[in-house]
Design a protein around this motif. Structure first.
Motif, PDB file in Angstrom:
ATOM      1  N   GLY A 216      43.527  35.170  40.990  1.00  0.00           N
ATOM      2  CA  GLY A 216      43.023  34.970  42.344  1.00  0.00           C
ATOM      3  C   GLY A 216      43.974  35.020  43.335  1.00  0.00           C
ATOM      4  N   GLU A 217      45.087  34.563  43.393  1.00  0.00           N
ATOM      5  CA  GLU A 217      46.013  34.798  44.560  1.00  0.00           C
ATOM      6  C   GLU A 217      46.529  36.172  44.656  1.00  0.00           C
ATOM      7  OE1 GLU A 217      49.669  32.437  43.510  1.00  0.00           O
ATOM      8  OE2 GLU A 217      48.214  30.642  42.579  1.00  0.00           O
ATOM      9  N   ALA A 218      46.528  36.889  43.569  1.00  0.00           N
ATOM     10  CA  ALA A 218      46.976  38.395  43.664  1.00  0.00           C
ATOM     11  C   ALA A 218      45.849  39.107  44.339  1.00  0.00           C
ATOM     12  CB  ALA A 218      47.460  38.951  42.360  1.00  0.00           C
ATOM     13  N   GLU A 238      39.345  35.604  31.849  1.00  0.00           N
ATOM     14  CA  GLU A 238      39.880  34.419  32.260  1.00  0.00           C
ATOM     15  C   GLU A 238      40.449  34.480  33.788  1.00  0.00           C
ATOM     16  OE1 GLU A 238      41.723  31.295  29.758  1.00  0.00           O
ATOM     17  OE2 GLU A 238      42.096  33.106  28.655  1.00  0.00           O
ATOM     18  N   PRO A 239      41.071  36.196  33.804  1.00  0.00           N
ATOM     19  CA  PRO A 239      41.584  36.021  35.265  1.00  0.00           C
ATOM     20  C   PRO A 239      40.417  36.531  36.146  1.00  0.00           C
ATOM     21  CG  PRO A 239      42.376  37.695  33.640  1.00  0.00           C
ATOM     22  CD  PRO A 239      41.887  36.358  33.098  1.00  0.00           C
ATOM     23  N   ALA A 240      39.681  37.370  35.539  1.00  0.00           N
ATOM     24  CA  ALA A 240      38.451  37.542  36.470  1.00  0.00           C
ATOM     25  C   ALA A 240      37.622  36.584  37.011  1.00  0.00           C
ATOM     26  CB  ALA A 240      37.579  38.626  35.614  1.00  0.00           C
ATOM     27  N   VAL A 241      37.379  35.539  36.034  1.00  0.00           N
ATOM     28  CA  VAL A 241      36.524  34.252  36.391  1.00  0.00           C
ATOM     29  C   VAL A 241      37.503  33.581  37.585  1.00  0.00           C
ATOM     30  CG1 VAL A 241      35.845  32.038  35.801  1.00  0.00           C
ATOM     31  CG2 VAL A 241      35.426  33.853  34.494  1.00  0.00           C
ATOM     32  N   ALA A 242      38.669  33.534  37.333  1.00  0.00           N
ATOM     33  CA  ALA A 242      39.598  32.779  38.320  1.00  0.00           C
ATOM     34  C   ALA A 242      39.454  33.578  39.733  1.00  0.00           C
ATOM     35  CB  ALA A 242      41.290  32.784  37.934  1.00  0.00           C
ATOM     36  N   ALA A 243      39.204  34.806  39.933  1.00  0.00           N
ATOM     37  CA  ALA A 243      39.429  35.549  40.967  1.00  0.00           C
ATOM     38  C   ALA A 243      38.182  35.740  41.703  1.00  0.00           C
ATOM     39  CB  ALA A 243      39.734  37.305  40.682  1.00  0.00           C
ATOM     40  N   LEU A 256      32.680  43.828  40.242  1.00  0.00           N
ATOM     41  CA  LEU A 256      33.606  43.703  39.478  1.00  0.00           C
ATOM     42  C   LEU A 256      33.246  43.950  37.864  1.00  0.00           C
ATOM     43  CD1 LEU A 256      36.105  42.028  38.528  1.00  0.00           C
ATOM     44  CD2 LEU A 256      34.876  39.856  38.488  1.00  0.00           C
ATOM     45  N   THR A 257      34.001  44.577  37.068  1.00  0.00           N
ATOM     46  CA  THR A 257      33.906  44.407  35.714  1.00  0.00           C
ATOM     47  C   THR A 257      35.117  44.213  35.060  1.00  0.00           C
ATOM     48  OG1 THR A 257      34.935  46.741  35.386  1.00  0.00           O
ATOM     49  CG2 THR A 257      32.329  46.418  35.645  1.00  0.00           C
ATOM     50  N   ALA A 263      31.723  32.112  28.209  1.00  0.00           N
ATOM     51  CA  ALA A 263      30.599  31.422  28.901  1.00  0.00           C
ATOM     52  C   ALA A 263      30.537  31.718  30.305  1.00  0.00           C
ATOM     53  CB  ALA A 263      30.553  30.176  28.538  1.00  0.00           C
ATOM     54  N   ALA A 264      31.777  31.356  31.149  1.00  0.00           N
ATOM     55  CA  ALA A 264      31.743  31.528  32.455  1.00  0.00           C
ATOM     56  C   ALA A 264      31.516  33.123  32.865  1.00  0.00           C
ATOM     57  CB  ALA A 264      33.182  31.031  32.968  1.00  0.00           C
ATOM     58  N   ALA A 265      31.943  34.080  32.273  1.00  0.00           N
ATOM     59  CA  ALA A 265      31.804  35.374  32.512  1.00  0.00           C
ATOM     60  C   ALA A 265      30.282  35.692  32.385  1.00  0.00           C
ATOM     61  CB  ALA A 265      32.602  36.650  31.764  1.00  0.00           C
ATOM     62  N   ALA A 266      29.557  35.445  31.094  1.00  0.00           N
ATOM     63  CA  ALA A 266      28.324  35.516  30.859  1.00  0.00           C
ATOM     64  C   ALA A 266      27.058  35.041  32.119  1.00  0.00           C
ATOM     65  CB  ALA A 266      28.042  35.149  29.640  1.00  0.00           C
ATOM     66  N   ALA A 267      27.804  33.797  32.601  1.00  0.00           N
ATOM     67  CA  ALA A 267      26.610  33.059  33.577  1.00  0.00           C
ATOM     68  C   ALA A 267      26.995  33.988  34.913  1.00  0.00           C
ATOM     69  CB  ALA A 267      27.380  31.740  33.891  1.00  0.00           C
ATOM     70  N   ALA A 268      28.173  34.398  35.348  1.00  0.00           N
ATOM     71  CA  ALA A 268      28.312  35.349  36.661  1.00  0.00           C
ATOM     72  C   ALA A 268      27.570  36.736  36.130  1.00  0.00           C
ATOM     73  CB  ALA A 268      29.793  35.490  36.823  1.00  0.00           C
ATOM     74  N   LEU A 269      27.675  37.447  35.008  1.00  0.00           N
ATOM     75  CA  LEU A 269      27.019  38.561  34.843  1.00  0.00           C
ATOM     76  C   LEU A 269      25.448  38.477  34.943  1.00  0.00           C
ATOM     77  CD1 LEU A 269      27.592  41.559  34.107  1.00  0.00           C
ATOM     78  CD2 LEU A 269      27.233  40.942  31.704  1.00  0.00           C
TER      79      LEU A 269
END
Length: 336
Positions: A216-218, A238-243, A256-257, A263-269
């Motif tokens: 997320g910082e980057a 994991e870094p995608a969810v952090a961002a 975003l792809t 689980a977190a990526a599935a919920a966001a998708l």
């Protein structure tokens, strides 16, 4: 270029770390007599992972456990290396003394851990690698097999899923891992090649993150310089969810792809707002294949040096069924 969403890639796109052509995981079978002989010996296999906290890791472990159980083998211990080459090296030296029959491991880097894995092989402990082969390690001499998803194809899938959300002449960024890691490097290369071939109108940029939690910082630093971003590919979930919070704060969030369907990526998708597509690995199936490779190697049988599990293209429309598939059929009730 089109693709059936939620179905395995039709063919393997990437080669192995030594240029090997892949063998499909469905061809790595344990004959009944091998299973019977293995049950009599009661093999013990240690598992050495970069992290144990991700959904990918939990599914991988579940697949390994299920595959070993078919042959009466068991996991002797699971080591979480927390993305640390030093921790992994220390764990390998301890395992050499403990002497399990085999080790299934995902190296957390390249040259930093190569010598430790060579010591493991020299000690007579059979080694099956996941995703990454450190430089200088050779099949048969240093490891029995490397088992991976088709990471090159995953990069292509991620590019194809992102492309419809990027305007003509738009800007796309690839956020990649700083660590020397074969799997994520293959995804990055394949994404770039697909975009340059299929969408030459797009301006393609790159950034690096040092740790998953710092992605997320980057991304925030990049957006401060280049706010007019249409799309971003982050090389795993994991870094995608952090961002995601950084992207959500944008006036016009870029699409975003990513790779992996935790689980977190599935919920966001499922929300279909920022995360628009996932190139999903099948970690349970990969764990089954790794377990089979370890047992076959311990039985003295030939094992393909590069075994590949196909990836899945996932969007909001098929995320529920795909989530069950990548979890080995055990995750359907846990999604959203």
């Amino acid at each position: 270029m089109t693709m059936a969403e939620g179905r395995p890639a039709a063919c393997t796109a990437g080669l192995g770390p030594h240029g090997e052509r892949a063998v499909g995981s469905d061809l790595v079978m344990m004959p009944a007599e091998t299973r019977r002989a293995a049950r009599a010996r009661g093999f013990e296999v240690a598992v050495l992972l970069h992290t144990c906290s991700s959904d990918w890791s939990r599914r991988q472990i579940a697949g390994i456990e299920a595959g070993l159980a078919e042959a009466g083998a068991r996991i002797s211990e699971i080591v979480d290396c927390n993305f640390s080459p030093l921790a992994q090296t220390q764990a390998i030296d301890r395992l050499i003394a403990a002497r399990p029959d085999a080790v299934i491991a995902i190296p957390v880097g390249g040259s930093a851990v190569a010598e430790a894995f060579r010591r493991l092989a020299a000690a007579g402990i059979r080694l099956v690698l996941l995703d990454n082969v450190p430089p200088g390690l050779l099949p048969e001499r240093d490891y029995a097999s490397a088992v991976s998803c088709d990471n090159f194809r995953l990069g292509q899938i991620a590019a194809e899923l992102l492309s419809p959300h990027v305007r003509t002449g738009g800007r796309v960024c690839v956020a990649a891992y700083t660590v020397d890691f074969f799997a994520t490097a293959q995804r990055e290369i394949a994404f770039d090649k697909w975009m340059r071939r299929e969408r030459p109108d797009i301006r393609l940029d790159h950034l690096k993150f040092e740790a998953p939690g710092r992605a997320g910082e980057a991304v925030a630093a990049y957006l401060a310089r280049e706010p007019d971003l249409d799309g971003i590919f982050i090389v795993w979930d994991e870094p995608a969810v952090a961002a995601l919070p950084v992207l959500a704060a944008c006036e016009k969030p870029p699409a975003l792809t990513t790779v992996d369907l935790g689980a977190a990526a599935a919920a966001a998708l499922g929300e279909n707002r920022i995360l628009r597509g996932v190139a999903a690995q099948q970690p349970f199936a990969q764990g089954l294949a790794a377990a089979a490779a370890a047992v076959l190697a311990l039985a003295g049988l030939d094992v393909p040096s590069w075994i590949v599990v196909p990836g899945l293209a996932v969007t909001a429309e098929n995320v529920s069924s795909a989530y069950s598939t990548v979890g080995g059929g055990s995750d359907a009730a846990k999604l959203i």
